[in-house]
Design an enzyme around this catalytic site. Structure first.
Site, PDB file in Angstrom:
ATOM      1  N   HIS A  84      31.796  40.839   6.832  1.00  0.00           N
ATOM      2  CA  HIS A  84      31.295  39.748   5.989  1.00  0.00           C
ATOM      3  C   HIS A  84      31.329  38.466   6.820  1.00  0.00           C
ATOM      4  CE1 HIS A  84      31.598  36.743   2.720  1.00  0.00           C
ATOM      5  NE2 HIS A  84      31.058  37.652   1.937  1.00  0.00           N
ATOM      6  N   ASP A 132      40.702  42.454   6.166  1.00  0.00           N
ATOM      7  CA  ASP A 132      40.025  41.741   5.082  1.00  0.00           C
ATOM      8  C   ASP A 132      40.034  42.671   3.865  1.00  0.00           C
ATOM      9  OD1 ASP A 132      38.133  40.933   3.231  1.00  0.00           O
ATOM     10  OD2 ASP A 132      36.578  40.475   4.705  1.00  0.00           O
ATOM     11  N   GLN A 190      37.569  43.533  -0.853  1.00  0.00           N
ATOM     12  CA  GLN A 190      37.001  44.565  -1.726  1.00  0.00           C
ATOM     13  C   GLN A 190      37.970  45.715  -1.991  1.00  0.00           C
ATOM     14  OE1 GLN A 190      34.295  44.101  -3.335  1.00  0.00           O
ATOM     15  NE2 GLN A 190      33.340  42.440  -2.182  1.00  0.00           N
ATOM     16  N   LYS A 228      38.225  38.578  -7.450  1.00  0.00           N
ATOM     17  CA  LYS A 228      37.639  39.922  -7.387  1.00  0.00           C
ATOM     18  C   LYS A 228      38.558  40.968  -8.003  1.00  0.00           C
ATOM     19  CE  LYS A 228      35.099  39.088  -3.066  1.00  0.00           C
ATOM     20  NZ  LYS A 228      33.737  38.776  -3.474  1.00  0.00           N
ATOM     21  N   CYS A 258      26.010  38.413   2.566  1.00  0.00           N
ATOM     22  CA  CYS A 258      26.833  37.734   3.595  1.00  0.00           C
ATOM     23  C   CYS A 258      27.202  38.676   4.733  1.00  0.00           C
ATOM     24  CB  CYS A 258      28.079  37.101   2.999  1.00  0.00           C
ATOM     25  SG  CYS A 258      27.723  35.822   1.803  1.00  0.00           S
TER      26      CYS A 258
END
Ligand code: C6P
Length: 413
Positions: A128, A206, A209, A232, A370
């Protein structure tokens, strides 16, 4: 239609989300844009209301009752966040605005101290922009270079046969995504981090998600940093978590200067607090961690292994049905995919798919998500994406598939 795990009453959980009970363009809302942001259960909304109605005061500053209450709630959220990802201590939890700020913090603070000309920052082609741009910025400032672990093609999996050759002695940090937001790839972060760590390379994962979708144990992953966003995972916007290994945080200079991150200040010199407070300058988002605390409690009461199973079942169900259509290009792995599907209809722009789906009440996302360099590598500008969460149902997937078939008919006419 598939049947879901019946040990959880998914239909009842859905009623915890007031926003889902509405019509859009005269059709029942089907919210499939969960990778962009999740919806919020009543308990999170109530926690925010309760805080503002009863406890609102600045933290760490006051001695009065409200300030004590709000400080206690703020720090309790830090302890809860540590438990959510199995950190060793709450001192390893830094509150940020989200994943983006977490990665920027590491790139700016760790990067400025540890990178020099000739060093390599290793990323993957799946990243991303939040895990690309901060590194490009610090590379420009320090003279370091950015290199990439390649992806194999439309399946969006990493070519790990190249990993050993890429993990050279110049590589100082490896920063990679746990779950790709545009492909649904689940990276074997534990294995990759172990290989980097055995060469003394610092690692960042990261978790934007992943954190709210599967059980996360930062000690088992073996990374040095892990970043995620509250919004999220059923929490409020504007709050996120950066976890860092204590020894690394202790050696890192502050990210920003200001109130509350200091032990003492003189006109010429300042002494900083230890982690995590040295990384939280100024009045923080206070209601954010409190809402996030409620969100983490909510998710763990369901169980993230069950959420993961549910997400994957929906994604597989959607993938199989979309994949059976003619004139469609599917992206992401065929097996072990996270809870999203990414696709392109032949001769139909992804934005047209999203606009027409919206008319059918179905909220999708279309665009480069992104991940522009990845899109260019795959030779496309954009994809359409449906991303699922535990409150979504197989019946909603059926509505989505019907809508996609109608869009195909519309453009074929
Ligand atoms: N992806 C999506 O629709 P922030 O904006 O800081 O909360 O999260 C940034 C981010 C970082 N990494 C990954 C893998 C992400 O998916 C995101 C956010 C959203 O896919 C918005 S582009």
């Amino acid at each position: 239609m598939i049947s879901m795990n019946t040990s959880v009453d998914w239909a009842r959980l859905r009623t915890d989300f007031p926003i889902l009970n509405q019509q859009v363009h005269g059709k029942p809302l089907v919210y499939f844009d969960n990778a962009a942001t999740s919806q919020k259960p009543r308990s999170v909304i109530d926690a925010l209301t309760h805080y503002y109605e009863r406890d609102n005061a600045n933290v760490h500053r006051g001695i009065h009752e409200l300030s004590n209450r709000s400080t206690t709630a703020f720090e309790a959220a830090r302890t809860r966040a540590a438990r959510f990802i199995n950190a060793r201590s709450a001192d390893e939890i830094i509150f940020t605005r989200g994943t983006t700020e977490g990665i920027n913090l590491v790139a700016a603070a760790w990067g400025a101290q540890n990178l020099k000309p000739g060093d390599v920052i290793l990323l993957t082609e799946l990243e991303h922009h939040s895990n690309l741009v901060p590194w490009q910025m610090i590379a420009r400032r320090t003279g370091a270079k950015v290199a990439y672990i390649p992806v194999t093609g439309d399946e969006g999996t990493l070519d790990l046969t190249r990993l050993d050759a890429l993990l050279t002695s110049q590589v100082k940090i490896l920063s990679l995504v746990h779950i790709s937001n545009s492909m649904g790839t689940v990276n074997p972060v534990q294995e990759i981090c172990a290989r980097a760590r055995s060469r003394g390379i610092v690692t960042l994962v990261d978790g934007a998600q992943s954190a709210g979708h599967l059980p996360v144990d930062v000690q088992a992953i073996g990374c040095d940093f892990f970043a995620f966003s509250g919004h999220k995972i059923c929490g409020p916007t504007g709050i996120g978590v950066l976890w860092g290994r204590q020894e690394i945080l202790d050696a890192m200079p502050p990210y920003q200067g200001g109130g509350e991150m200091i032990l003492s200040v003189g006109y010429q010199k300042t002494e900083y607090k230890p982690s995590p407070h040295r990384f939280e300058a100024g009045t923080p988002d206070i209601s954010g961690p409190i809402g996030l605390h409620a969100a983490m409690d909510y998710l763990d009461a369901i169980g993230r292994e069950k959420i993961w199973q549910h997400d994957q079942q929906l994604a597989n169900y959607a993938y199989e049905q979309l994949g059976a259509l003619k004139n469609i290009r599917m992206f992401g792995p065929k097996v072990n995919r996270a809870g999203l599907v990414s696709f392109l209809l032949k001769d139909v722009h992804a934005h047209d798919v999203v606009t027409l789906a919206d008319q059918g009440g179905v909220a999708l996302r279309g665009g480069h998500h992104c991940t522009q360099p990845l899109m260019h590598k795959l030779g496309v500008e954009s994809t359409a994406r449906a991303s699922f969460y535990f409150y979504n149902t197989p019946a909603e997937v059926d509505v989505f598939i019907t809508v996609i078939k109608e869009i195909q008919k519309f453009f074929a006419a």
